[in-house]
Every structure is written in structure tokens, then in C-alpha cells.
Write a protein that holds these residues in place. Structure first.
Motif: not given
Length: 155
Positions: A131-150
Motif C-alpha cells: 500500500l506504499g505505507k511505512p514499514v513498522f520496526d518489528c522489534s517494537k511490537v510489544h511496546e506498541r501493542w502491550k507494554d507502551g512506549w519506553l
């Protein structure tokens, strides 16, 4: 029986279109003037493709981040089945078909929370690239979806 001689399969599908495209297919007026914004859609309308996608990815990523760190064999098998069934019934048919093909090439990795979250992130990035959208850094999935940003911005 569909009205106006239109086959059910040929009807425009909100789940397969963004709202403006769907509205055009409905022969409705859309606002194109740069200074005029369309009136907001009521909150109780069916989801369009973008809304459905955002909600779905949010659900799937959250589910992966809360998946057991060490799932039982039954949990692992159930999660694999879930993704295969999900791909069959996703409301946007072109999206569903693409996802079905992608998971045939890259079957769900359900041996652990981290493997599932990374696998799903990679599947999402496949769609983002398409879709031409930015790629997400997969090392940050738990920050984004569970724990919250550092940085604590989610606290």
C-alpha cells in the motif's frame, strides 16, 4: 433478489473500498473542493476498508502480544487454525485472498509470543509495502501493542 439487476457480487463493498471510492460507486456527491471538508460520517456507519483494516490490525497485534510466552500444543494449534479461518472470512475479499496467499507462503509461527508477534508484524509490513505505507520496526511490537512506549507517553 438484488434490485436494479445488479448481482450481489458486483455490488460495491464498503469493506473493500475507502469511503470516497465507495461513495462514488453509489453515485453520491463527494466533496473535492480543497477548502470544504465533507461532513463527518456518523459513528454508527459500517466500516470502510481503511477503518476495518486499522481495527483488525489493532486486534490481531494485541492478541499476538498477549499470547502465551510458552503456549501449550493445543494453544499453538488453535492459533494457527484461527489465522487460517480468519483469512477465509475476512470481509474484504481481495484483502482476504491476499492474506490467504501470504500465510500459505509464511504459515503462522505460534511456538511463542515473540515468534507470533514478529510473524504478524512481518505479515502487516507485507501489506504496508503493497500500500506504499511505512514499514513498522518489528522489534517494537510489544511496546506498541502491550507494554507502551519506553518514553512513558502511554502511561
Amino acid at each position: 433478489m438484488p434490485s436494479h439487476g445488479v448481482e450481489e457480487e458486483d455490488k460495491p463493498c464498503r469493506a473493500c473500498s475507502d469511503f470516497k471510492s465507495w461513495a462514488k460507486k453509489q453515485n453520491r456527491v463527494t466533496f473535492t473542493a480543497p477548502t470544504k471538508q465533507p461532513p463527518p460520517k456518523p459513528k454508527d456507519c459500517p466500516l470502510d476498508k481503511d477503518e476495518l483494516g486499522k481495527a483488525t490490525w489493532g486486534f490481531l497485534h494485541s492478541m499476538a502480544s498477549y499470547y502465551p510466552e510458552k503456549p501449550s500444543k493445543a494453544q499453538s494449534e488453535s492459533m494457527s487454525k484461527f489465522f487460517n479461518i480468519f483469512a477465509q472470512f475476512y470481509p474484504c475479499e481481495p484483502c482476504a485472498l491476499d492474506f490467504q496467499e501470504d500465510i500459505k507462503k509464511h504459515p503462522p509461527k505460534t511456538e511463542s509470543r515473540d515468534k507470533l508477534a514478529k510473524w504478524l508484524c512481518e505479515r502487516h509490513n507485507t501489506v504496508n509495502i503493497k500500500l506504499g505505507k511505512p514499514v513498522f520496526d518489528c522489534s517494537k511490537v510489544h511496546e506498541r501493542w502491550k507494554d507502551g512506549w519506553l518514553d512513558g507517553s502511554c502511561d
